[in-house]
Design an enzyme around this catalytic site. Structure first.
Site, PDB file in Angstrom:
ATOM      1  N   GLU A  74       0.834  -1.204   0.000  1.00 11.59           N
ATOM      2  CA  GLU A  74       0.000   0.000   0.000  1.00 11.59           C
ATOM      3  C   GLU A  74       0.866   1.252   0.000  1.00 11.59           C
ATOM      4  O   GLU A  74       2.016   1.227   0.442  1.00 11.59           O
ATOM      5  CB  GLU A  74      -0.894  -0.015   1.264  1.00 11.59           C
ATOM      6  CG  GLU A  74      -1.885   1.132   1.337  1.00 11.59           C
ATOM      7  CD  GLU A  74      -2.911   0.947   2.456  1.00 11.59           C
ATOM      8  OE1 GLU A  74      -2.741   0.032   3.281  1.00 11.59           O
ATOM      9  OE2 GLU A  74      -3.890   1.720   2.479  1.00 11.59           O
ATOM     10  N   ASN A  77     -12.582  -1.084  -0.910  1.00 12.48           N
ATOM     11  CA  ASN A  77     -11.850  -1.710   0.202  1.00 12.48           C
ATOM     12  C   ASN A  77     -12.463  -1.261   1.523  1.00 12.48           C
ATOM     13  O   ASN A  77     -12.736  -0.074   1.713  1.00 12.48           O
ATOM     14  CB  ASN A  77     -10.384  -1.272   0.161  1.00 12.48           C
ATOM     15  CG  ASN A  77      -9.656  -1.581   1.468  1.00 12.48           C
ATOM     16  OD1 ASN A  77      -9.286  -2.722   1.722  1.00 12.48           O
ATOM     17  ND2 ASN A  77      -9.464  -0.570   2.307  1.00 12.48           N
ATOM     18  N   GLU A  78     -12.651  -2.183   2.430  1.00 19.09           N
ATOM     19  CA  GLU A  78     -13.164  -1.882   3.769  1.00 19.09           C
ATOM     20  C   GLU A  78     -14.299  -0.849   3.692  1.00 19.09           C
ATOM     21  O   GLU A  78     -14.255   0.205   4.345  1.00 19.09           O
ATOM     22  CB  GLU A  78     -12.041  -1.429   4.708  1.00 19.09           C
ATOM     23  CG  GLU A  78     -11.035  -2.548   4.955  1.00 19.09           C
ATOM     24  CD  GLU A  78     -10.035  -2.276   6.083  1.00 19.09           C
ATOM     25  OE1 GLU A  78     -10.036  -1.174   6.646  1.00 19.09           O
ATOM     26  OE2 GLU A  78      -9.272  -3.197   6.389  1.00 19.09           O
ATOM     27  N   TYR A 118      -6.751  -8.994  11.550  1.00 20.47           N
ATOM     28  CA  TYR A 118      -5.390  -8.836  12.070  1.00 20.47           C
ATOM     29  C   TYR A 118      -5.265  -9.493  13.447  1.00 20.47           C
ATOM     30  O   TYR A 118      -6.246  -9.598  14.192  1.00 20.47           O
ATOM     31  CB  TYR A 118      -5.035  -7.348  12.193  1.00 20.47           C
ATOM     32  CG  TYR A 118      -4.788  -6.687  10.859  1.00 20.47           C
ATOM     33  CD1 TYR A 118      -3.536  -6.723  10.260  1.00 20.47           C
ATOM     34  CD2 TYR A 118      -5.814  -6.020  10.189  1.00 20.47           C
ATOM     35  CE1 TYR A 118      -3.303  -6.118   9.026  1.00 20.47           C
ATOM     36  CE2 TYR A 118      -5.589  -5.417   8.956  1.00 20.47           C
ATOM     37  CZ  TYR A 118      -4.331  -5.465   8.395  1.00 20.47           C
ATOM     38  OH  TYR A 118      -4.105  -4.871   7.171  1.00 20.47           O
ATOM     39  N   GLU A 143      -6.140  -9.032   3.736  1.00 19.82           N
ATOM     40  CA  GLU A 143      -5.333  -8.331   4.739  1.00 19.82           C
ATOM     41  C   GLU A 143      -5.288  -9.215   5.964  1.00 19.82           C
ATOM     42  O   GLU A 143      -6.322  -9.465   6.591  1.00 19.82           O
ATOM     43  CB  GLU A 143      -5.902  -6.948   5.084  1.00 19.82           C
ATOM     44  CG  GLU A 143      -5.736  -5.931   3.961  1.00 19.82           C
ATOM     45  CD  GLU A 143      -6.028  -4.501   4.389  1.00 19.82           C
ATOM     46  OE1 GLU A 143      -5.848  -4.171   5.584  1.00 19.82           O
ATOM     47  OE2 GLU A 143      -6.438  -3.710   3.518  1.00 19.82           O
ATOM     48  N   GLN A 199       2.145  -6.131   5.473  1.00 17.23           N
ATOM     49  CA  GLN A 199       2.313  -5.790   4.074  1.00 17.23           C
ATOM     50  C   GLN A 199       3.708  -6.234   3.640  1.00 17.23           C
ATOM     51  O   GLN A 199       4.529  -6.576   4.488  1.00 17.23           O
ATOM     52  CB  GLN A 199       2.121  -4.300   3.851  1.00 17.23           C
ATOM     53  CG  GLN A 199       0.730  -3.810   4.223  1.00 17.23           C
ATOM     54  CD  GLN A 199       0.445  -2.373   3.791  1.00 17.23           C
ATOM     55  OE1 GLN A 199       1.243  -1.702   3.172  1.00 17.23           O
ATOM     56  NE2 GLN A 199      -0.748  -1.891   4.184  1.00 17.23           N
TER      57      GLN A 199
END
Lengths: 491, 83
Positions: free
Chosen positions: A25, A172-173, A239, A296, A345
């Site tokens: 990103e 995204n999101e 996460y 992610e 990432q």
């Protein structure tokens, strides 16, 4: 003695190589400094892209790379990143810690990166603040083979042939930074935007819808119900934080044994998430035509002391190696539904596989796990089961061992095993039905729980050859050290 | 735990909090690990002239320049080190 049963005659599903995918990103020092340094940099580069980073990523066979975000994607306007670099928009993004975004890395540069890596591009379009026309014209710019305004613009910018683009995310999101939408509203917007994401010539777009955050099963339910037949895949984000607070997530390197087991217990939760989201998807898609993508995932700690909080720079220890090994085993085991995963990432941000500082580059323990596991790419998942006990402290108990097994196209069996215990090795008797064993090779990654590589000591944690096994008539016997990730290849 | 996206997480950080983060870090460093004040000043003077410095942050390493310059073991991360 623990027992590992492998049935070489029972192939369950293909482990898509894309499960070993990455995410880069425009955030902190991931793209700029970490990957792209510009053509005039004294750091050795090809067309502005760091040679050392590309060589390292090619060694782990990165199959797919997601870009430009992340949250950045829903504020990214692709036209800012094409044309002569001196005329591209330049701004300082104060929300992201004073990063200069000069748009010197745009569509052409990303496609060049994917060419050098020999990987599939996975581009996320801007649904949150972009228009339908903007998304439609970006796909046309990249993939139209013929005469059209966008194809002409691409040619003016130096690219005659269209690129091959398979993976395209529609926002995204969208439940958060991508627009704070309700699933019903996003489902309708998704249906609208994806209509204009067209296939040109032989290029076939694989459309990815924004999926849930963690355990938001209602999001999956609504999306599958209202838009399931318009998508190829749904993207889950999750996460692993050591603590239950976003303000105090915990240090990447300073932690105790309880923190270790708590982190691993929390990362094992990925299995439940994938299982339960799959159940919801099964209700609307029993034939599993729609894939689940975890685009992610990884650890998220407090940033390294003294670094910009906006850069999300964190170190990476043996704990991260175990997190990576466990999650990749989970994705392998769920490869019937999980078709892609992208660790967050690639470089210098969150659970990075590579850290850079000027001309220097180090490989993290997480990098080495991707190296150990790369033989699973495009192999067939084999039926396997492993006996194991619980280890850990008080309420933070976890299974001691965690495994997945596959067979590649040449008939070789690949076993990856994590030992989550900090103090106890485990001897395993592996019985393999349906295959005679000729030879075994292996590597193991082990060390102190908080061991990590630094620019002064870049090889403190690295895999070593593993030979401590005994061949048996119907299998093999070996001992997995405490706090380790092991990969064995059986021929 | 309520899901938080990266953007939401960072929007709440004020300049004051950034400054406090840096000061807390400097205060937490044991004295024997820190350079003397003259060395620190010399280093920061070089940082001030560097094109990689942006809002007090070194773009090469992501550190607050003062946090990096304050430590004896630190070196300038630039390709051609300034200090």
């Amino acid at each position: 003695m623990e027992r590992l049963h492998i049935n070489a005659n029972r192939k369950k599903s293909k482990i898509n190589k894309e499960i070993y995918g990455h995410f880069s990103e425009h955030l902190g020092r991931c793209i700029y400094e970490g990957i792209y340094v510009g053509e005039n940099s004294p750091i050795p580069n090809t067309n502005g892209i760091r040679n050392d980073v590309v060589e390292a990523l090619k060694r782990i066979k990165v199959p797919v790379l997601r870009w430009p975000g992340g949250c950045f994607a829903d504020e990214y306007h692709w036209r800012d990143g094409i044309g002569p670099k001196e005329t591209r928009k330049r701004m300082i993004n104060t929300h992201w810690g004073g990063v200069v975004e000069d748009n010197s890395f745009g569509t052409h540069e990303f496609m060049e990166l994917c060419r050098q890596l020999e990987c599939e591009p996975y581009i996320t379009g801007n649904l949150g603040s972009g228009t339908v026309e903007e998304m439609q014209s970006w796909v046309e710019y990249m993939t139209f083979d013929g005469v059209s305004p966008m194809a002409e613009l691409r040619k003016q910018n130096g690219r005659e042939e269209p690129w091959h683009l398979k993976y395209f995310g529609i926002g995204n999101e969208s439940w958060g930074c991508g627009g704070n939408m309700r699933p019903e509203y996003y489902a309708d917007l998704y249906r609208r935007y994806q209509t204009y994401v067209r296939n040109y010539g032989n290029n076939k777009i694989y459309k990815v819808a924004c999926g849930p955050a963690g355990d938001d099963y209602n999001w999956t339910e609504v999306l599958m119900k209202l838009a399931g037949k318009f998508m190829d895949a749904l993207a889950l984000h999750h996460y692993t934080l050591p603590n239950d607070s976003w303000e105090h997530k915990g240090s990447a390197t300073e932690f105790n044994e309880k923190d270790w087991y708590r982190t691993l217990r929390k990362t094992l939760y990925m299995d439940e998430l994938v299982t339960r989201h799959s159940w919801v998807m099964d209700k609307y898609d029993p034939d599993k035509k729609v894939g689940l993508i975890v685009d992610e995932w990884g650890t998220w700690y407090d940033v390294e002391p003294g670094t910009n909080p906006g850069f999300l720079y964190q170190q990476n220890t043996m704990r991260d190696a175990l997190v990576a090994g466990i999650n990749l085993n989970i994705f392998n085991k769920h490869s019937e539904r999980v078709v892609m995963a992208n660790i967050a990432q690639t470089v210098n941000v969150l659970q990075a596989v590579i850290l850079t500082e000027g001309t220097n580059m180090i490989l993290t323990p997480t990098y080495h796990v991707f190296d150990l596991y790369k033989e699973h790419q495009d192999a067939e998942l084999l039926e396997s089961s492993l006996t194991t006990d619980l280890v850990g402290i008080e309420e933070e108990a976890v299974p001691c061992l965690h495994e997945s097994v596959s067979m590649d196209k040449d008939g070789r069996i690949h076993i990856t095993i994590c030992n989550l215990s900090l103090s106890e090795s485990r001897t395993i008797r592996a019985e393999i039905a349906g295959k005679a064993i000729k030879s075994v090779t292996g590597r193991v990654l082990t060390g102190e729980m908080n061991a990590y590589n630094t620019f002064d000591n870049p090889e403190k944690v690295k895999p070593v050859e593993f030979k401590n096994y005994k061949l048996l008539e119907d299998g093999l016997e070996f001992t997995v050290p405490a706090c380790s990730v092991m990969a064995l290849t059986v021929e | 735990m309520v899901p938080v996206c990266k953007r939401c997480l960072l929007e709440g950080i004020s300049v004051t909090e950034y400054e406090k983060t840096v000061q807390d870090y400097l205060d937490s460093l044991p004295g024997e690990l820190k350079v003397d004040s003259q060395t620190l000043q010399n280093r920061l003077t070089q940082c001030d002239k560097c094109e990689c410095l942006m809002n007090g942050i070194c773009r090469v390493c992501g550190c607050f320049a003062i946090a990096r310059a304050a430590k004896k073991i630190s070196r300038c991360p630039a390709v051609v080190p300034k200090w």
